[in-house]
Design a protein around this motif. Structure first.
Motif, PDB file in Angstrom:
ATOM      1  N   SER A  32     -57.234 -25.997  53.851  1.00 20.05           N
ATOM      2  CA  SER A  32     -58.414 -26.527  53.173  1.00 20.05           C
ATOM      3  C   SER A  32     -58.445 -26.149  51.700  1.00 20.05           C
ATOM      4  CB  SER A  32     -59.686 -26.016  53.857  1.00 20.05           C
ATOM      5  OG  SER A  32     -59.770 -26.486  55.189  1.00 20.05           O
ATOM      6  N   ALA A  33     -58.007 -24.935  51.376  1.00 24.41           N
ATOM      7  CA  ALA A  33     -57.969 -24.512  49.973  1.00 24.41           C
ATOM      8  C   ALA A  33     -57.043 -25.421  49.172  1.00 24.41           C
ATOM      9  CB  ALA A  33     -57.517 -23.058  49.882  1.00 24.41           C
ATOM     10  N   ARG A  34     -55.931 -25.794  49.762  1.00 17.45           N
ATOM     11  CA  ARG A  34     -54.981 -26.666  49.061  1.00 17.45           C
ATOM     12  C   ARG A  34     -55.485 -28.100  48.954  1.00 17.45           C
ATOM     13  NH1 ARG A  34     -52.015 -22.545  51.323  1.00 17.45           N
ATOM     14  NH2 ARG A  34     -50.261 -21.831  50.017  1.00 17.45           N
ATOM     15  N   ASP A  35     -56.378 -28.489  49.857  1.00 17.65           N
ATOM     16  CA  ASP A  35     -56.945 -29.840  49.805  1.00 17.65           C
ATOM     17  C   ASP A  35     -57.726 -30.094  48.521  1.00 17.65           C
ATOM     18  OD1 ASP A  35     -55.965 -30.928  52.122  1.00 17.65           O
ATOM     19  OD2 ASP A  35     -57.711 -30.440  53.342  1.00 17.65           O
ATOM     20  N   TRP A  36     -58.177 -29.029  47.877  1.00 18.50           N
ATOM     21  CA  TRP A  36     -58.972 -29.174  46.656  1.00 18.50           C
ATOM     22  C   TRP A  36     -58.109 -29.306  45.411  1.00 18.50           C
ATOM     23  CZ3 TRP A  36     -64.102 -30.013  46.337  1.00 18.50           C
ATOM     24  CH2 TRP A  36     -64.846 -29.813  47.496  1.00 18.50           C
ATOM     25  N   PHE A  37     -56.811 -29.222  45.558  1.00 19.66           N
ATOM     26  CA  PHE A  37     -55.904 -29.297  44.412  1.00 19.66           C
ATOM     27  C   PHE A  37     -55.590 -30.769  44.121  1.00 19.66           C
ATOM     28  CE2 PHE A  37     -51.463 -27.945  42.719  1.00 19.66           C
ATOM     29  CZ  PHE A  37     -51.901 -28.121  41.426  1.00 19.66           C
ATOM     30  N   ASP A  38     -56.389 -31.383  43.237  1.00 20.36           N
ATOM     31  CA  ASP A  38     -56.205 -32.772  42.815  1.00 20.36           C
ATOM     32  C   ASP A  38     -56.059 -33.721  44.011  1.00 20.36           C
ATOM     33  OD1 ASP A  38     -55.861 -34.997  41.268  1.00 20.36           O
ATOM     34  OD2 ASP A  38     -53.813 -34.544  40.678  1.00 20.36           O
ATOM     35  N   PRO A  39     -57.110 -33.871  44.823  1.00 19.16           N
ATOM     36  CA  PRO A  39     -56.995 -34.707  46.020  1.00 19.16           C
ATOM     37  C   PRO A  39     -57.036 -36.207  45.757  1.00 19.16           C
ATOM     38  CG  PRO A  39     -59.221 -33.869  45.821  1.00 19.16           C
ATOM     39  CD  PRO A  39     -58.436 -33.233  44.707  1.00 19.16           C
ATOM     40  N   GLN A  40     -57.455 -36.632  44.567  1.00 20.58           N
ATOM     41  CA  GLN A  40     -57.701 -38.053  44.325  1.00 20.58           C
ATOM     42  C   GLN A  40     -56.487 -38.823  43.804  1.00 20.58           C
ATOM     43  OE1 GLN A  40     -60.448 -39.313  45.403  1.00 20.58           O
ATOM     44  NE2 GLN A  40     -61.303 -37.307  45.897  1.00 20.58           N
ATOM     45  N   THR A  41     -55.592 -38.161  43.102  1.00 18.90           N
ATOM     46  CA  THR A  41     -54.455 -38.871  42.502  1.00 18.90           C
ATOM     47  C   THR A  41     -53.565 -39.469  43.584  1.00 18.90           C
ATOM     48  OG1 THR A  41     -54.448 -37.386  40.597  1.00 18.90           O
ATOM     49  CG2 THR A  41     -52.442 -38.646  41.002  1.00 18.90           C
ATOM     50  N   PRO A  42     -53.247 -40.771  43.504  1.00 21.44           N
ATOM     51  CA  PRO A  42     -52.343 -41.376  44.485  1.00 21.44           C
ATOM     52  C   PRO A  42     -50.996 -40.650  44.513  1.00 21.44           C
ATOM     53  CG  PRO A  42     -53.412 -43.068  43.158  1.00 21.44           C
ATOM     54  CD  PRO A  42     -53.742 -41.754  42.520  1.00 21.44           C
ATOM     55  N   PHE A  43     -50.383 -40.642  45.671  1.00 22.20           N
ATOM     56  CA  PHE A  43     -49.136 -39.895  45.842  1.00 22.20           C
ATOM     57  C   PHE A  43     -48.077 -40.327  44.832  1.00 22.20           C
ATOM     58  CE2 PHE A  43     -44.922 -39.336  47.734  1.00 22.20           C
ATOM     59  CZ  PHE A  43     -44.949 -37.979  48.019  1.00 22.20           C
ATOM     60  N   ALA A  44     -47.990 -41.620  44.565  1.00 21.76           N
ATOM     61  CA  ALA A  44     -46.955 -42.123  43.665  1.00 21.76           C
ATOM     62  C   ALA A  44     -47.103 -41.601  42.248  1.00 21.76           C
ATOM     63  CB  ALA A  44     -46.950 -43.652  43.657  1.00 21.76           C
ATOM     64  N   THR A  54     -48.189 -35.161  40.445  1.00 22.63           N
ATOM     65  CA  THR A  54     -47.173 -34.277  39.882  1.00 22.63           C
ATOM     66  C   THR A  54     -46.444 -33.546  41.007  1.00 22.63           C
ATOM     67  OG1 THR A  54     -48.658 -32.373  39.727  1.00 22.63           O
ATOM     68  CG2 THR A  54     -48.633 -33.926  37.854  1.00 22.63           C
ATOM     69  N   GLU A  55     -45.324 -32.923  40.653  1.00 26.29           N
ATOM     70  CA  GLU A  55     -44.564 -32.170  41.652  1.00 26.29           C
ATOM     71  C   GLU A  55     -45.395 -31.033  42.233  1.00 26.29           C
ATOM     72  OE1 GLU A  55     -40.818 -30.851  40.234  1.00 26.29           O
ATOM     73  OE2 GLU A  55     -40.076 -32.866  39.755  1.00 26.29           O
ATOM     74  N   ALA A  56     -46.202 -30.401  41.385  1.00 21.46           N
ATOM     75  CA  ALA A  56     -47.033 -29.294  41.861  1.00 21.46           C
ATOM     76  C   ALA A  56     -48.070 -29.780  42.876  1.00 21.46           C
ATOM     77  CB  ALA A  56     -47.726 -28.615  40.680  1.00 21.46           C
ATOM     78  N   VAL A  57     -48.670 -30.932  42.601  1.00 19.86           N
ATOM     79  CA  VAL A  57     -49.665 -31.486  43.528  1.00 19.86           C
ATOM     80  C   VAL A  57     -49.008 -31.874  44.845  1.00 19.86           C
ATOM     81  CG1 VAL A  57     -51.236 -33.420  43.922  1.00 19.86           C
ATOM     82  CG2 VAL A  57     -51.226 -32.264  41.712  1.00 19.86           C
ATOM     83  N   ILE A  58     -47.852 -32.513  44.751  1.00 18.46           N
ATOM     84  CA  ILE A  58     -47.142 -32.926  45.970  1.00 18.46           C
ATOM     85  C   ILE A  58     -46.755 -31.712  46.805  1.00 18.46           C
ATOM     86  CG2 ILE A  58     -45.009 -33.963  46.826  1.00 18.46           C
ATOM     87  CD1 ILE A  58     -45.181 -35.922  44.459  1.00 18.46           C
ATOM     88  N   ALA A  59     -46.277 -30.675  46.143  1.00 26.27           N
ATOM     89  CA  ALA A  59     -45.899 -29.459  46.867  1.00 26.27           C
ATOM     90  C   ALA A  59     -47.105 -28.843  47.559  1.00 26.27           C
ATOM     91  CB  ALA A  59     -45.273 -28.460  45.902  1.00 26.27           C
ATOM     92  N   SER A  60     -48.256 -28.854  46.880  1.00 26.12           N
ATOM     93  CA  SER A  60     -49.473 -28.310  47.473  1.00 26.12           C
ATOM     94  C   SER A  60     -49.906 -29.138  48.680  1.00 26.12           C
ATOM     95  CB  SER A  60     -50.589 -28.268  46.430  1.00 26.12           C
ATOM     96  OG  SER A  60     -51.767 -27.714  46.973  1.00 26.12           O
TER      97      SER A  60
END
Length: 215
Positions: free
Chosen positions: A71-83, A86-92
């Motif tokens: 759940s903590a990781r769900d708050w890390f930029d949840p709105q940006t489409p996957f495509a 960033t790499e950091a968001v995808i990793a999270s």
């Protein structure tokens, strides 16, 4: 006896440390969910670290701890489409999926865990089979719980074309049961159908939803 007593003390101490880290992480999650504070980069880092330490110090697998770490990781930029993420968001997001899967393994009969996993799967590389399985399993474990059926509709209707037969059955039953609760729930189901482009599907599957019998 001395060895057993020492083991018990170590386990109790580890559990206490784990609980303290869990409370720290939860304070952030509660504040973000209530809108009392924004999910800043520093706050996210602190919450994720605390949640991971809760998992590490807990004496054994804990569905609650794994769920909090996800759940903590769900708050890390949840709105940006996957495509465009960033790499950091995808990793999270991938780490969140892994944590939710661990939570499900530790607490396999909790329906909300499966639905949280299903939601997390929508934010990474699309895997229809895994999503369908998580969605159907969540419904199977809580087929008459209003929060479960509502969430199945919210997650499943927009992705109807990718669902397998069991998941589609879960979505339609959930829509029917949610709509039957009260007029407000019926309106919510119709709105989800409209936004998802599935009005005709529900009109045929649940005629009462559109013929005036369910307001």
């Amino acid at each position: 006896m001395i060895g057993l007593a020492l083991a018990v003390c170590l386990a109790a101490g580890s559990l206490l440390i784990s609980s303290l880290y869990g409370m720290q992480a939860q304070r952030f999650l509660d504040a973000w969910a209530a809108g009392r504070a924004p999910a800043t980069e520093r706050g996210l880092e602190f919450a994720i670290t605390a949640a991971d330490r809760e998992v590490r110090f807990f004496p054994g697998p804990s569905g609650t701890a794994f769920d909090r770490a996800a759940s903590a990781r769900d708050w890390f930029d949840p709105q940006t489409p996957f495509a465009r993420a960033t790499e950091a968001v995808i990793a999270s997001r991938r780490a969140a999926v892994d944590a939710y899967e661990a939570a499900v393994d530790a607490r396999p009969l909790w329906p909300y865990g499966h639905l949280r996993l299903a939601a997390a799967l929508t934010r990474v590389e699309w895997q229809p089979a895994r999503f369908s399985e998580a969605l159907a399993r969540g419904f199977e474990l809580g087929p008459w719980r209003p929060r479960v059926t509502r969430r199945v509709v919210e997650l499943g209707l927009p992705r109807w074309g990718w669902l397998d037969g069991e998941a589609r059955r879960a979505v339609l039953l959930s829509a029917r049961r949610t709509a039957s609760l009260n007029p407000q729930s019926a309106r919510a189901v119709r709105q989800i159908a409209e936004r998802s482009g599935q009005r005709e599907l529900l009109r045929l599957a649940i005629p009462a939803l559109y013929d005036g019998r369910v307001q």
